[in-house]
Write an enzyme that holds these catalytic residues in place. Structure first.
Site, PDB file in Angstrom:
ATOM      1  N   ARG A   1     -10.389  -0.914  15.354  1.00 34.39           N
ATOM      2  CA  ARG A   1     -10.628   0.050  14.015  1.00 34.39           C
ATOM      3  C   ARG A   1     -11.287  -0.772  13.324  1.00 34.39           C
ATOM      4  O   ARG A   1     -12.265  -0.236  12.663  1.00 34.39           O
ATOM      5  CB  ARG A   1      -9.145  -0.014  13.473  1.00 34.39           C
ATOM      6  CG  ARG A   1      -8.612   1.032  12.381  1.00 34.39           C
ATOM      7  CD  ARG A   1      -7.267   1.033  12.003  1.00 34.39           C
ATOM      8  NE  ARG A   1      -6.409  -0.057  11.528  1.00 34.39           N
ATOM      9  CZ  ARG A   1      -5.369  -0.372  11.004  1.00 34.39           C
ATOM     10  NH1 ARG A   1      -4.482   0.711  10.785  1.00 34.39           N
ATOM     11  NH2 ARG A   1      -5.013  -1.398  10.680  1.00 34.39           N
TER      12      ARG A   1
ATOM     13  N   TYR B   1      11.087  32.091   2.843  1.00 29.61           N
ATOM     14  CA  TYR B   1       9.507  32.475   3.140  1.00 29.61           C
ATOM     15  C   TYR B   1       9.587  32.915   4.546  1.00 29.61           C
ATOM     16  O   TYR B   1      10.125  32.318   5.440  1.00 29.61           O
ATOM     17  CB  TYR B   1       8.484  31.434   3.095  1.00 29.61           C
ATOM     18  CG  TYR B   1       8.150  31.162   1.573  1.00 29.61           C
ATOM     19  CD1 TYR B   1       7.559  32.247   0.928  1.00 29.61           C
ATOM     20  CD2 TYR B   1       8.283  29.982   0.843  1.00 29.61           C
ATOM     21  CE1 TYR B   1       7.153  31.984  -0.481  1.00 29.61           C
ATOM     22  CE2 TYR B   1       7.841  29.711  -0.256  1.00 29.61           C
ATOM     23  CZ  TYR B   1       7.309  30.764  -1.024  1.00 29.61           C
ATOM     24  OH  TYR B   1       6.803  30.732  -2.215  1.00 29.61           O
TER      25      TYR B   1
ATOM     26  N   MET C   1       7.541  24.490  -0.997  1.00 22.48           N
ATOM     27  CA  MET C   1       6.880  23.379  -1.713  1.00 22.48           C
ATOM     28  C   MET C   1       7.658  22.585  -2.768  1.00 22.48           C
ATOM     29  O   MET C   1       7.522  21.494  -2.717  1.00 22.48           O
ATOM     30  CB  MET C   1       5.650  24.221  -2.494  1.00 22.48           C
ATOM     31  CG  MET C   1       4.750  23.011  -2.948  1.00 22.48           C
ATOM     32  SD  MET C   1       3.275  23.809  -3.955  1.00 22.48           S
ATOM     33  CE  MET C   1       2.226  23.925  -2.850  1.00 22.48           C
TER      34      MET C   1
ATOM     35  N   LYS D   1       0.761  -1.050   0.188  1.00 23.37           N
ATOM     36  CA  LYS D   1      -0.004   0.016  -0.288  1.00 23.37           C
ATOM     37  C   LYS D   1       0.821   1.246   0.078  1.00 23.37           C
ATOM     38  O   LYS D   1       2.176   1.171   0.176  1.00 23.37           O
ATOM     39  CB  LYS D   1      -0.821  -0.028   1.142  1.00 23.37           C
ATOM     40  CG  LYS D   1       0.105   0.010   2.556  1.00 23.37           C
ATOM     41  CD  LYS D   1      -0.928  -0.252   3.764  1.00 23.37           C
ATOM     42  CE  LYS D   1      -0.288  -0.581   5.121  1.00 23.37           C
ATOM     43  NZ  LYS D   1      -0.875  -0.923   6.376  1.00 23.37           N
TER      44      LYS D   1
HETATM   45  C1  PLP Z   1      -0.153  -1.748   6.726  1.00 21.10           C
HETATM   46  C2  PLP Z   1      -0.715  -2.940   7.533  1.00 21.10           C
HETATM   47  C3  PLP Z   1       0.024  -4.271   7.612  1.00 21.10           C
HETATM   48  C4  PLP Z   1       1.508  -3.913   7.446  1.00 21.10           C
HETATM   49  O1  PLP Z   1       2.323  -3.641   8.555  1.00 21.10           O
HETATM   50  P1  PLP Z   1       3.743  -3.457   8.862  1.00 21.10           P
HETATM   51  O2  PLP Z   1       3.776  -2.697  10.254  1.00 21.10           O
HETATM   52  O3  PLP Z   1       3.992  -1.967   7.775  1.00 21.10           O
HETATM   53  O4  PLP Z   1       4.427  -4.585   8.509  1.00 21.10           O
HETATM   54  C5  PLP Z   1      -0.812  -5.257   8.061  1.00 21.10           C
HETATM   55  N1  PLP Z   1      -1.892  -5.345   8.224  1.00 21.10           N
HETATM   56  C6  PLP Z   1      -2.651  -4.242   8.181  1.00 21.10           C
HETATM   57  C7  PLP Z   1      -4.102  -4.411   8.327  1.00 21.10           C
HETATM   58  C8  PLP Z   1      -2.026  -3.197   7.584  1.00 21.10           C
HETATM   59  O5  PLP Z   1      -2.785  -2.121   7.713  1.00 21.10           O
END
Ligand code: PLP
Length: 371
Positions: free
Chosen positions: A129, A262, A311, A35
């Site tokens: 969560r 800035y 930026m 991701k």
């Molecule tokens: C991002 C994520 C992982 C990976 O976690 P790391 O700590 O980067 O290894 C695993 N499970 C879920 C649900 C995640 O959101």
């Protein structure tokens, strides 16, 4: 040459993967978390590298990431770990993806579509969560009654990773226990839970005795944990995969008392030389590193960031090496140069963050090279 770029080390990624695989027990496979643009390393190229390293399963946060992978032709199992709005579920099916069932009501909504949908069920073991509560077995069993769902797995996520807190350690153990108990109860009820997984980067090193079907690994794959100290204690051989670089775009000689940047946040305390670097906060250099909080390497020398990070550019004080530096010289923001290093941990600590936040926020307009 380009103005600003990320370099990813294929060898280090391979090294980390091997190290992780060596920790996994009894047939447990790595499900690579790619991701957030492959934690900044680039979604497609990271998937390519992992594909060549024979990784059979990917997990991503959202549908968009998953579709991108399928469109590139990746055949791996792809688990979407986040919420997908019901209106988009037809794409989950069309692209042959696996959707996470985030709770019972979501399962029932999916089921009401009367479409065959591949899913893994998320169990809440204490993060609160996503997931149906591990204690609520009746609720979980009702998910298994949703006959249109093709349930291929069950998983949870550990949220207590602070090595030095007894409270965290006990919480994580409790999460593992709740997960195991839920699975046992389901199995004894005749349910085939298929793939079960709960470990991620910390727990593969903290609880190596665990054996599940997958470990969903992100951070460790890219060679990092949350802090340098944790990495040293738990997995000292991990190698950070990513380097961030840019160039010197110009040099400015300032008299004592002159101002720069800035909001006039820099004032030369004496005759000084500043270099402009061709990278800014939109590229992912945290603006919190402004005004001396961060530094860069030029010619292997640490040069403090001065004034406000812009930026697209930032200023550094090169007074110490003013005679050596010229336009187009390489600037290292994360990584090694000469005998010196600014580690991802240094950057994260300087702005009260963690490596994976810094990596995940690296901008899309950076070029990415794989070496
Ligand atoms: C991002 C994520 C992982 C990976 O976690 P790391 O700590 O980067 O290894 C695993 N499970 C879920 C649900 C995640 O959101």
């Amino acid at each position: 040459m380009v103005r600003a770029w990320v370099e990813c080390s294929k060898a280090d990624l391979g090294h980390n993967l091997k190290l992780i695989q060596g920790k996994l027990q009894g047939g447990c496979e790595v499900m690579a978390a790619i991701k957030a643009n492959g934690y900044g390393c680039g979604l497609i190229e990271t998937a390519n590298m992992l594909n060549k390293l024979d990784v059979h399963a990917f997990c991503v946060a959202c549908l968009k990431e998953a579709i991108e992978l399928r469109k590139e032709g990746f055949k791996q199992d792809i688990l979407i770990m986040g919420y997908t709005p019901i209106e988009q579920i037809k794409d989950v099916i069309h692209y042959d993806l696996i959707q996470t069932v985030v709770d019972l009501s979501y399962a029932q909504l999916l089921n009401s579509l009367k479409l065959k949908i591949k899913v893994h069920i998320k169990i809440d073991t204490g993060m609160h969560r996503l997931g149906e509560r591990a204690e609520d077995l009746e609720g979980i069993k009702k998910i298994y009654e949703c006959s249109y769902l093709q349930i291929l797995g069950i998983y949870s996520h550990i949220c207590a990773n602070d090595l030095n807190k007894k409270r965290d350690n006990e919480y994580a153990q409790h999460q593992l226990q709740l997960f195991d108990e839920a699975i046992l109860a389901l199995v004894s009820d005749g349910i085939d839970v298929k793939k079960a997984h709960i470990q991620s980067s910390y727990s593969i090193f903290q609880f190596p005795e665990c054996h599940y079907d997958y470990a969903r690994v992100g951070a460790a794959l890219y060679g990092v944990l949350a802090t340098k100290k944790d990495a040293k204690e738990l997995a000292p051989s991990l190698r950070p995969v990513l380097t961030l670089k840019s160039l010197v775009a110009g040099i400015h000689h300032l008299e004592k008392g002159e101002l720069a940047g800035y909001d006039l946040q820099y004032e030369a305390k004496e005759k000084s030389v500043l270099a402009t670097c061709s990278i800014g906060y939109v590229d992912g250099v945290p603006r919190a590193l402004s005004c001396g909080k961060g530094s860069v390497l030029i010619h292997g020398i640490k040069c403090p960031i001065v004034g406000r990070i812009c930026m697209d550019q930032l200023l550094v004080d090169i007074s110490e090496i003013k005679d050596e530096v010229k336009s187009s010289d390489e600037v290292v923001l994360i990584g090694k140069q000469g005998d010196n290093e600014i580690s991802i941990y240094d950057v994260a600590e300087a702005c009260d963050s963690i490596p994976v936040e810094i990596m995940g926020r690296l901008g899309s307009r950076l070029d990415r090279f794989y070496i």
